[in-house]
Design an enzyme around this catalytic site. Sequence first.
Site, PDB file in Angstrom:
ATOM      1  N   GLY A 284       0.818  -1.213   0.000  1.00 41.76           N
ATOM      2  CA  GLY A 284       0.000   0.000   0.000  1.00 41.76           C
ATOM      3  C   GLY A 284       0.850   1.260   0.000  1.00 41.76           C
ATOM      4  O   GLY A 284       0.619   2.175   0.798  1.00 41.76           O
TER       5      GLY A 284
ATOM      6  N   SER B 274       1.128   3.464  -2.493  1.00 37.14           N
ATOM      7  CA  SER B 274       0.753   4.408  -3.551  1.00 37.14           C
ATOM      8  C   SER B 274       0.275   5.757  -3.027  1.00 37.14           C
ATOM      9  O   SER B 274       0.233   6.731  -3.768  1.00 37.14           O
ATOM     10  CB  SER B 274      -0.349   3.781  -4.418  1.00 37.14           C
ATOM     11  N   ARG B 275      -0.115   5.799  -1.766  1.00 35.12           N
ATOM     12  CA  ARG B 275      -0.610   7.077  -1.227  1.00 35.12           C
ATOM     13  C   ARG B 275      -0.554   7.054   0.299  1.00 35.12           C
ATOM     14  O   ARG B 275      -0.218   6.025   0.900  1.00 35.12           O
ATOM     15  CB  ARG B 275      -2.026   7.387  -1.726  1.00 35.12           C
TER      16      ARG B 275
ATOM     17  N   VAL C  63      -3.558  -7.717  -1.361  1.00 36.47           N
ATOM     18  CA  VAL C  63      -3.023  -8.445  -0.198  1.00 36.47           C
ATOM     19  C   VAL C  63      -4.022  -9.440   0.387  1.00 36.47           C
ATOM     20  O   VAL C  63      -3.651 -10.261   1.224  1.00 36.47           O
ATOM     21  CB  VAL C  63      -2.527  -7.482   0.924  1.00 36.47           C
TER      22      VAL C  63
ATOM     23  N   ASN D  23       1.676  -2.167   5.473  1.00 32.22           N
ATOM     24  CA  ASN D  23       0.999  -0.885   5.670  1.00 32.22           C
ATOM     25  C   ASN D  23      -0.417  -0.871   5.100  1.00 32.22           C
ATOM     26  O   ASN D  23      -1.270  -0.139   5.589  1.00 32.22           O
ATOM     27  CB  ASN D  23       1.839   0.218   5.011  1.00 32.22           C
TER      28      ASN D  23
ATOM     29  N   TYR E 124     -12.382  -2.480  12.536  1.00 32.09           N
ATOM     30  CA  TYR E 124     -11.024  -1.935  12.394  1.00 32.09           C
ATOM     31  C   TYR E 124     -10.211  -2.170  13.676  1.00 32.09           C
ATOM     32  O   TYR E 124      -9.057  -2.630  13.620  1.00 32.09           O
ATOM     33  CB  TYR E 124     -11.138  -0.441  12.084  1.00 32.09           C
TER      34      TYR E 124
ATOM     35  N   ALA F 237     -10.652  -4.429  15.967  1.00 26.92           N
ATOM     36  CA  ALA F 237     -10.362  -5.864  16.121  1.00 26.92           C
ATOM     37  C   ALA F 237      -9.213  -6.270  15.210  1.00 26.92           C
ATOM     38  O   ALA F 237      -8.312  -7.024  15.607  1.00 26.92           O
ATOM     39  CB  ALA F 237     -11.613  -6.683  15.797  1.00 26.92           C
TER      40      ALA F 237
ATOM     41  N   LYS G 107      -6.723  -4.463  14.035  1.00 27.45           N
ATOM     42  CA  LYS G 107      -5.419  -3.908  14.433  1.00 27.45           C
ATOM     43  C   LYS G 107      -4.917  -4.548  15.735  1.00 27.45           C
ATOM     44  O   LYS G 107      -3.713  -4.780  15.897  1.00 27.45           O
ATOM     45  CB  LYS G 107      -5.504  -2.391  14.574  1.00 27.45           C
TER      46      LYS G 107
ATOM     47  N   ILE H 280      -3.528  10.722  11.561  1.00 24.57           N
ATOM     48  CA  ILE H 280      -2.564  11.242  10.603  1.00 24.57           C
ATOM     49  C   ILE H 280      -3.347  11.875   9.454  1.00 24.57           C
ATOM     50  O   ILE H 280      -4.399  11.343   9.059  1.00 24.57           O
ATOM     51  CB  ILE H 280      -1.692  10.073  10.017  1.00 24.57           C
TER      52      ILE H 280
END
Length: 249
Positions: free
Chosen positions: A13, A15-16, A64, A91, A156, A158, A160, A189
């Site tokens: 990941g 690309s951005r 992925v 990432n 999300y 769970a 992480k 971020i």
Amino acid sequence: MTNLKDKKILVTGGSRGIGAAIVKHLAQCGAKVAFTYTSRPDAAESVIQSLANPEQHLCLAMDVTKAESVEQGYQKVLEFFGGALDGLVNNAGITKDQLFLRMKEQDFDDVLNVNLKGTFLLCKQATKTMMKQKMGSIVNITSVIGQTGNPGQANYAASKAAVEAMSKSLALEFGSRQIRINCVAPGFIETEMTHILTAEQKEKILDKVPLGRMAYANEVASAVAFLLSSDASYITGHTLNVNGGLFLG
Ligand code: NDP
């Protein structure tokens, strides 16, 4: 600047967002970087063209969540790097936020598939190479939300938390082969992932950040570079928080 001269590093990941900042920073530290994208080849191409020596780096399509795509992509990366891999940064990540009672099974599966299964599939490939080399460093990007939970982000959070737990297990399994596995847990971020937050949501979050601002993606990137480098040679199974002191209460 952290020294990663000629280290061969794969970033998913890239690309951005945070991934692109990681790719750029690692290249500035002297690394040769391969990075993946799924939907935006144009964004990936512009990242590679922004690097000082684009021909030393590689961007490639990889989903992925699909074992076949990961295996094929990983083989291309190994060919490009002459069979070696010093570092892997997992990432690639997504959110599909919804209050729990409204959360669809598909939203749960999608988030777990990218964030957790994707990390599992890439770690499987990379650890095979690193076992032979008897060295390597993996950094998995988690989140403050995996430590605290957050309303509307059960899937999300769970995913992480699971990546952190998996990383500790891998650190125990692979320590004897000198493969280090750590996490970087960003707070909030400035990226497309947080652009979807309303002004009110952002204000509420910033109230709880002692440093009083969101982070820049390159502040995450420098933490990743540190953990990949020999400066962190005795650190494994650790999660480095890059969150300005934020712990949602
Ligand atoms: P972005 O949404 O800006 O970028 C996500 C990246 O992941 C893109 O490069 C995207 O590729 C890639 N990606 C998405 N799905 C897949 C997939 N199935 N296979 C391969 N690649 C995929 O995210 P951020 O930069 O904000 O986040 C990066 C990481 O940091 C994530 O793991 C996120 O959870 C974590 N994080 C982010 C925070 C933030 O405040 N932004 C806070 C805490 C953690 P493409 O462009 O081709 O779609």
